[in-house]
Structures are given as C-alpha cells and as structure tokens.
Scaffold this active site. Structure first.
Site, PDB file in Angstrom:
ATOM      1  N   GLY A 107       0.863  -1.242  -0.051  1.00 38.32           N
ATOM      2  CA  GLY A 107      -0.054  -0.207   0.133  1.00 38.32           C
ATOM      3  C   GLY A 107       0.734   1.339   0.040  1.00 38.32           C
ATOM      4  N   LEU A 108       2.117   1.036   0.184  1.00 39.07           N
ATOM      5  CA  LEU A 108       3.156   2.148   0.030  1.00 39.07           C
ATOM      6  C   LEU A 108       3.836   2.529  -1.326  1.00 39.07           C
ATOM      7  CD1 LEU A 108       4.727   2.021   3.484  1.00 39.07           C
ATOM      8  CD2 LEU A 108       2.397   3.186   2.817  1.00 39.07           C
ATOM      9  N   SER A 110       5.794   0.142  -2.822  1.00 36.13           N
ATOM     10  CA  SER A 110       7.150  -0.270  -2.813  1.00 36.13           C
ATOM     11  C   SER A 110       7.634  -0.453  -4.198  1.00 36.13           C
ATOM     12  CB  SER A 110       7.081  -1.494  -1.996  1.00 36.13           C
ATOM     13  OG  SER A 110       6.391  -2.494  -2.163  1.00 36.13           O
ATOM     14  N   SER A 111       6.797  -1.101  -5.193  1.00 34.58           N
ATOM     15  CA  SER A 111       7.058  -1.409  -6.484  1.00 34.58           C
ATOM     16  C   SER A 111       7.571  -0.095  -7.135  1.00 34.58           C
ATOM     17  CB  SER A 111       5.906  -2.198  -7.258  1.00 34.58           C
ATOM     18  OG  SER A 111       4.719  -1.290  -7.393  1.00 34.58           O
ATOM     19  N   ALA A 112       6.775   0.951  -7.313  1.00 34.97           N
ATOM     20  CA  ALA A 112       7.356   2.066  -7.930  1.00 34.97           C
ATOM     21  C   ALA A 112       8.575   2.766  -7.292  1.00 34.97           C
ATOM     22  CB  ALA A 112       6.214   3.067  -7.843  1.00 34.97           C
ATOM     23  N   ALA A 113       8.851   2.392  -5.998  1.00 38.32           N
ATOM     24  CA  ALA A 113      10.103   2.956  -5.415  1.00 38.32           C
ATOM     25  C   ALA A 113      11.264   2.138  -5.850  1.00 38.32           C
ATOM     26  CB  ALA A 113      10.063   2.775  -3.785  1.00 38.32           C
ATOM     27  N   ASP A 155       2.153   7.444  -8.326  1.00 34.17           N
ATOM     28  CA  ASP A 155       3.185   6.699  -7.298  1.00 34.17           C
ATOM     29  C   ASP A 155       4.574   7.270  -7.698  1.00 34.17           C
ATOM     30  OD1 ASP A 155       1.071   5.307  -6.337  1.00 34.17           O
ATOM     31  OD2 ASP A 155       1.546   3.459  -7.314  1.00 34.17           O
TER      32      ASP A 155
END
Length: 379
Positions: A107-108, A110-113, A155
């Site tokens: 939900g934060l 992480s994949s985009a980060a 994101d």
C-alpha cells in the site's frame, strides 16, 4: 562488499486523490522517510547481479541482451527498468548491487520505489543524465508495459518529485504539478501507517478490473451524449464533464455510475484539500481524506474487511485528523495524519480494536509513524 553508490527511493502516501490517476484525475501525495535502499557499483561489462536483504535468491541477466519474459519474482522489477530504458537508450554496463526495503508493507508503492531506484542506477552506470520527471515516466512505463499494472503516474510522481514538508499536487492529464509548502499556520503532524498484515499483488487483485470499469463508465456517458468513442486504452473519465455524467447517471448500470461518482467527487475533494493545506487547516484536510475513504468503500467498492476494520478504528481514535486506505485498497495498509503527541495512545487503541476482530494477524499487524521526505536521490 563496498559499493560505489547508494540510492534511497522513498515510499509514498496519498492522502487525497484515490483511484483517479489512471483516469487522468487530480492527485496529491507525500514521499516519506521510509523506503528502498539500493547499494551498487557499475559493472565493467553488461552483467547485472542483484541480491536482496528482503527477498530470497539472486538475480542475474545481461543488460545489453533482449529483455526476457517476466519470471514472477522480485527480479522482474530490474528487468522492467531495463526494458523501459532500452526503448530510449543504448545500455552497455550492468550493475552489481544489493536492495533493502525499510518496511515490508503493502500500500506504499514499494514496486514504484524499487523501479525508480533501478532506473536511476542503470542510468548512472551508463552515463545517462535523467531529470526526475523523466525517471518517473520511464518507471511508470516499466510498471504498465512490463509488470502489467495499468496505473497512472501518482506513485512515481510522489517518489521522484517529492519534497520534505510539501504536498505534491499532480494533474494526471497535463502532467503539470505543484509542490505546495506546509503553511506556517498548520499544526504539527506525522503520518501513521497501519499495516493490516495482509500482503497483496495488485496485478492479481481487482485493480485492473476497476480501471476498465471507469473507462466503461466514460464510454456510456459518451454514447448517451453521441460523442465518438475511442479505444478503451485512450479513454478516461477526465474526457467527460461532471454535468454530462449527471445527465445520464440514472440511465447507467449502477456499478459504472458509482465508479464515475467516485471520480468526480474525488476531483472536488482534491481541489478543496489544496485550499485546506495552503491555509494550514489540518482538520479540514483530514476530514476530506476520510470522505475520500468513504467514497472508496461505497462508490469505488474496494477495501478488504481488514482495511475497513482499521479505518473504522481510526474514526473513533483521538489524535487522528483523518486518513484512508493506502494504495489500491484491496489489502495492504491504511494511512492517517496524526498528532505526534498522541502516537502512543493511537498505536495502542488501533492495535487493540483491530486484533479484537482479526486475532490471526497478531504477529503480522504493524504500526509505523513517519514524516514527509525528499524524493529519490543519491545518498
């Protein structure tokens, strides 16, 4: 091993502008001081070798070879970054590196980060200069075209463009954005993250189905208005006006009307939220975030029983200005704007109320508090 470079790529939270980025809506967000760390050194050859402190196994591939098909594990994100960069640049040098996520929370984004960290690392290894906006676009393309998630730019924008103590506002139609400083009149706040204990994969959730429903709602309005239709991948709710939608709301199948209702009401909430932020009115801003979550539940129809239980616990907890599901809202986490002086009581209250309903998550339910931060950067 000593690595030459260290990239910190933050996670993000979105207090207002839920589920509208993929329909070219208005969104807001913060980069936060928790995220992904990537330590790496450029390779003298084309080999990419990656290890993770969070996930099992190693990832090896050649950066100058054609991109392989997805393998269904964490290495896909590195291959996705390579895929999107290769469309624009010649890549000759790989990297050797190790990756670590600071909190294991859905939900934060992480994949985009992670994608942004890889794009920045591969660019550095190949002497490619990229502006943050270019990094964001390339990472978004990797997620859509290689990973297979039909997301908007929210994101990546928060992660690449974020600035400490500023609210990012992005118009997903024009890609114009503003970084709005926190008002000196605003009370102090931190961001609470309440992780349900449920992990999720967006691609296998109803995420892509909801995107298609929004586009179908657009088609319906356009058909009633005798507007020529475009292919679905070129169709967005931003293409029709709220007055057009209202004229035909009652003729539409209710499911599609609810999706459009969420989009248009969220558009208003973002505009109001920017005024609340600029004037330092945290109570107003928080109440709009709660209204966003209500619409996500009833109009957008996302939210697992676990997330709804956390959200309902938030409503009756002192010291919480407002909040909503984070991310797509099918599993994952809830986020809230909180009074830092009441963090201990907030954590105790939410934990007790949630575990009373879902004792099976006793070992995986987690509460974190964090602050806004700058976007992805070399440390």
């Amino acid at each position: 091993m000593d690595y030459q470079y260290h990239i910190f790529s933050p996670y993000r939270v979105c207090p207002l502008g839920a589920h509208v980025d993929h329909q070219h809506g208005l969104v807001t967000g913060f980069a936060i001081d928790k995220g992904v760390d990537l330590w790496f050194s450029p390779s003298t050859n084309s080999t990419v070798h990656l290890e993770s402190k969070t996930f099992e196994g190693v990832v090896d591939f050649e950066i100058d070879a054609p991109t392989q098909v997805k393998e269904g594990h964490w290495g896909d994100y590195a291959r996705g970054a390579k895929y999107a960069l290769k469309k624009r640049f010649e890549l000759k040098h790989g990297i050797t590196g190790v990756l670590q996520g600071s909190i294991p929370v859905g939900g934060l984004s992480s994949s985009a980060a992670v994608l942004i960290a890889y794009v920045m690392a591969f660019a550095k290894a190949n002497h490619i200069m990229l502006e943050p906006f270019e990094v964001m676009k390339i990472a978004s393309e990797a997620e859509r075209e290689y990973i297979g998630l039909n997301n908007g730019l929210l994101d990546q924008a928060c992660i690449a463009l974020g600035k400490k103590d500023h609210l990012l506002m992005l118009d997903c139609e024009s890609n114009e954005y503003r970084l709005i400083p926190k008002s000196s009149a605003m009370a102090d706040f931190e961001l609470g993250i309440f992780f349900s204990g449920l992990t999720r994969s967006l691609v296998s959730s109803d995420y892509n189905l909801r995107v298609a429903e929004c586009k179908t709602a657009t088609w319906l309005v356009q058909a009633y208005e005798n507007i020529p239709l475009k292919e679905q991948n070129k169709t967005f709710l931003r293409d029709v006006s709220e007055s057009m939608f209202k004229r035909h709301r009652d003729e539409m199948p209710p499911r599609f009307a609810r999706r459009a209702e969420h989009f248009f009401s969220e558009h208003k909430r973002v505009r109001e939220g920017i005024t609340a932020w600029e004037t330092g009115n945290l109570e107003w801003f928080g109440s709009l975030s709660k209204a966003s979550c209500e619409s996500s539940i009833h109009n957008y129809e996302c939210g697992s029983p676990e997330l709804i239980a956390i959200y309902q616990a938030m409503l009756t907890t002192d010291g919480i200005y407002g909040g909503r599901f984070s991310g797509a809202g099918f599993k994952g986490a809830c986020i809230a704007l909180v009074d830092p002086a009441k963090k201990e009581m907030i954590e105790k209250n939410i934990t007790e109320k949630y575990l009373e309903q879902f004792p099976q998550y006793k070992n995986s339910f987690k509460v974190y508090f964090c602050k806004s931060d700058d976007g992805a950067r070399f440390v």
